[in-house]
Write a protein that holds these residues in place. Structure first.
Motif, PDB file in Angstrom:
ATOM      1  N   PHE A  12      17.298  23.896  26.569  1.00  0.00           N
ATOM      2  CA  PHE A  12      16.675  24.821  27.503  1.00  0.00           C
ATOM      3  C   PHE A  12      15.948  25.914  26.741  1.00  0.00           C
ATOM      4  O   PHE A  12      16.438  26.421  25.732  1.00  0.00           O
ATOM      5  CB  PHE A  12      17.730  25.456  28.411  1.00  0.00           C
ATOM      6  CG  PHE A  12      18.433  24.469  29.294  1.00  0.00           C
ATOM      7  CD1 PHE A  12      17.784  23.924  30.382  1.00  0.00           C
ATOM      8  CD2 PHE A  12      19.736  24.088  29.020  1.00  0.00           C
ATOM      9  CE1 PHE A  12      18.433  23.014  31.200  1.00  0.00           C
ATOM     10  CE2 PHE A  12      20.394  23.180  29.824  1.00  0.00           C
ATOM     11  CZ  PHE A  12      19.739  22.630  30.925  1.00  0.00           C
ATOM     12  N   THR A  13      14.805  26.295  27.238  1.00  0.00           N
ATOM     13  CA  THR A  13      14.095  27.419  26.648  1.00  0.00           C
ATOM     14  C   THR A  13      14.645  28.716  27.215  1.00  0.00           C
ATOM     15  O   THR A  13      15.346  28.727  28.238  1.00  0.00           O
ATOM     16  CB  THR A  13      12.591  27.328  26.948  1.00  0.00           C
ATOM     17  OG1 THR A  13      12.388  27.495  28.355  1.00  0.00           O
ATOM     18  CG2 THR A  13      12.015  26.000  26.486  1.00  0.00           C
ATOM     19  N   LEU A  14      14.315  29.813  26.586  1.00  0.00           N
ATOM     20  CA  LEU A  14      14.774  31.120  27.046  1.00  0.00           C
ATOM     21  C   LEU A  14      14.232  31.430  28.430  1.00  0.00           C
ATOM     22  O   LEU A  14      14.937  31.991  29.277  1.00  0.00           O
ATOM     23  CB  LEU A  14      14.337  32.197  26.047  1.00  0.00           C
ATOM     24  CG  LEU A  14      14.744  33.629  26.392  1.00  0.00           C
ATOM     25  CD1 LEU A  14      16.261  33.745  26.495  1.00  0.00           C
ATOM     26  CD2 LEU A  14      14.198  34.607  25.361  1.00  0.00           C
ATOM     27  N   GLU A  16      13.480  29.282  30.786  1.00  0.00           N
ATOM     28  CA  GLU A  16      14.209  28.484  31.772  1.00  0.00           C
ATOM     29  C   GLU A  16      15.567  29.105  32.082  1.00  0.00           C
ATOM     30  O   GLU A  16      15.996  29.161  33.243  1.00  0.00           O
ATOM     31  CB  GLU A  16      14.385  27.057  31.247  1.00  0.00           C
ATOM     32  CG  GLU A  16      13.094  26.253  31.232  1.00  0.00           C
ATOM     33  CD  GLU A  16      13.258  24.914  30.541  1.00  0.00           C
ATOM     34  OE1 GLU A  16      12.506  23.983  30.896  1.00  0.00           O
ATOM     35  OE2 GLU A  16      14.130  24.794  29.652  1.00  0.00           O
ATOM     36  N   LEU A  17      16.261  29.571  31.044  1.00  0.00           N
ATOM     37  CA  LEU A  17      17.553  30.219  31.262  1.00  0.00           C
ATOM     38  C   LEU A  17      17.404  31.497  32.079  1.00  0.00           C
ATOM     39  O   LEU A  17      18.228  31.794  32.957  1.00  0.00           O
ATOM     40  CB  LEU A  17      18.208  30.528  29.914  1.00  0.00           C
ATOM     41  CG  LEU A  17      18.715  29.319  29.122  1.00  0.00           C
ATOM     42  CD1 LEU A  17      19.211  29.763  27.745  1.00  0.00           C
ATOM     43  CD2 LEU A  17      19.834  28.610  29.865  1.00  0.00           C
ATOM     44  N   MET A  18      16.355  32.263  31.816  1.00  0.00           N
ATOM     45  CA  MET A  18      16.123  33.505  32.569  1.00  0.00           C
ATOM     46  C   MET A  18      15.835  33.201  34.033  1.00  0.00           C
ATOM     47  O   MET A  18      16.269  33.935  34.929  1.00  0.00           O
ATOM     48  CB  MET A  18      14.964  34.285  31.938  1.00  0.00           C
ATOM     49  CG  MET A  18      15.300  34.878  30.577  1.00  0.00           C
ATOM     50  SD  MET A  18      13.912  35.742  29.829  1.00  0.00           S
ATOM     51  CE  MET A  18      13.710  37.083  30.986  1.00  0.00           C
ATOM     52  N   VAL A  20      16.962  30.585  35.723  1.00  0.00           N
ATOM     53  CA  VAL A  20      18.227  30.192  36.339  1.00  0.00           C
ATOM     54  C   VAL A  20      19.093  31.412  36.643  1.00  0.00           C
ATOM     55  O   VAL A  20      19.678  31.535  37.720  1.00  0.00           O
ATOM     56  CB  VAL A  20      18.989  29.219  35.413  1.00  0.00           C
ATOM     57  CG1 VAL A  20      20.402  28.974  35.938  1.00  0.00           C
ATOM     58  CG2 VAL A  20      18.233  27.908  35.295  1.00  0.00           C
ATOM     59  N   VAL A  21      19.178  32.334  35.679  1.00  0.00           N
ATOM     60  CA  VAL A  21      19.964  33.558  35.892  1.00  0.00           C
ATOM     61  C   VAL A  21      19.402  34.366  37.053  1.00  0.00           C
ATOM     62  O   VAL A  21      20.148  34.918  37.879  1.00  0.00           O
ATOM     63  CB  VAL A  21      19.997  34.405  34.600  1.00  0.00           C
ATOM     64  CG1 VAL A  21      20.611  35.777  34.877  1.00  0.00           C
ATOM     65  CG2 VAL A  21      20.775  33.693  33.506  1.00  0.00           C
TER      66      VAL A  21
END
Length: 209
Positions: A12-14, A16-18, A20-21
């Protein structure tokens, strides 16, 4: 063999994680308040159930004696200890009390069963209480009388009290409660209680914040 060793590993890229969060945060912001509101509404069932029990007990007593009572012990109403709401057939019944048998009985005789102080130590603001709680006009006027009972508690952490009332009266204006969430231009003098039906004087869930 070499192709397997140097094959690019997925992840996951940063960004993508942001994303989701952020989505989880939005869902939590919607779900948590709704859950708290639902939980608070479920607590109101205590007041409605016990007010109906008071109504039934009063009606049964009236059928035998042609009068109502302010004394809870006479009509046989005694909720379990740990009650969130204070139940009143006398004015000003909102304070929390120590739930010892002697204290509860003394209060019940006087027409007031206070909320359990061990579990709910802070009495709620009862500014929007039921009008003319008790036997009205007076006990001496029975059998041409009616009764109003109140339930005052707190279902969240604000100072406002969740207040309910029930009555045996059927004539408009006999039994009223303050308007929920402020004054309504259609009912400036308050809401008429419907005989035998628990009515919300002040809804701590929708009005108290």
């Amino acid at each position: 063999m070499m192709n397997r060793l140097f094959r690019k590993k997925g992840g996951f890229t940063l960004i993508e994680l942001m994303i989701v969060v952020a989505i989880i945060g939005i869902l939590a912001a919607i779900a948590i308040p709704n859950f708290i509101r639902f939980q608070a509404k479920s607590k109101q069932s205590e007041a409605k159930t016990n007010l109906k029990a008071i109504f039934t007990a009063q009606k049964a007593y009236f059928g035998e004696k042609d009068k109502y009572q302010v004394n809870f012990t006479v009509i046989g109403f005694d909720p379990e200890a740990g009650n969130r709401y204070s139940y009143g057939l006398a004015p000003g019944c909102a304070a929390a009390v120590n739930a010892t048998p002697a204290t509860r009985r003394a209060g019940a005789i006087a027409g007031c069963i206070g909320q359990d102080a061990l579990k709910f130590p802070a009495p709620p603001d009862a500014a929007d209480a039921v009008s003319a709680v008790g036997v009205n006009p007076t006990l001496e006027d029975c059998p041409n009388c009616y009764f109003n009972a109140s339930a005052i508690g707190n279902v969240d952490n604000d100072p406002e009290g969740d207040t309910w009332g029930i009555t045996s009266g059927t004539v408009a204006g006999q039994a009223t409660v303050q308007n929920a969430c402020g004054i309504d231009e259609d009912t400036p003098n308050g809401l008429n209680l419907v005989a035998g039906e628990p009515t919300n004087a002040f809804n701590d869930v929708s009005c108290g914040g």
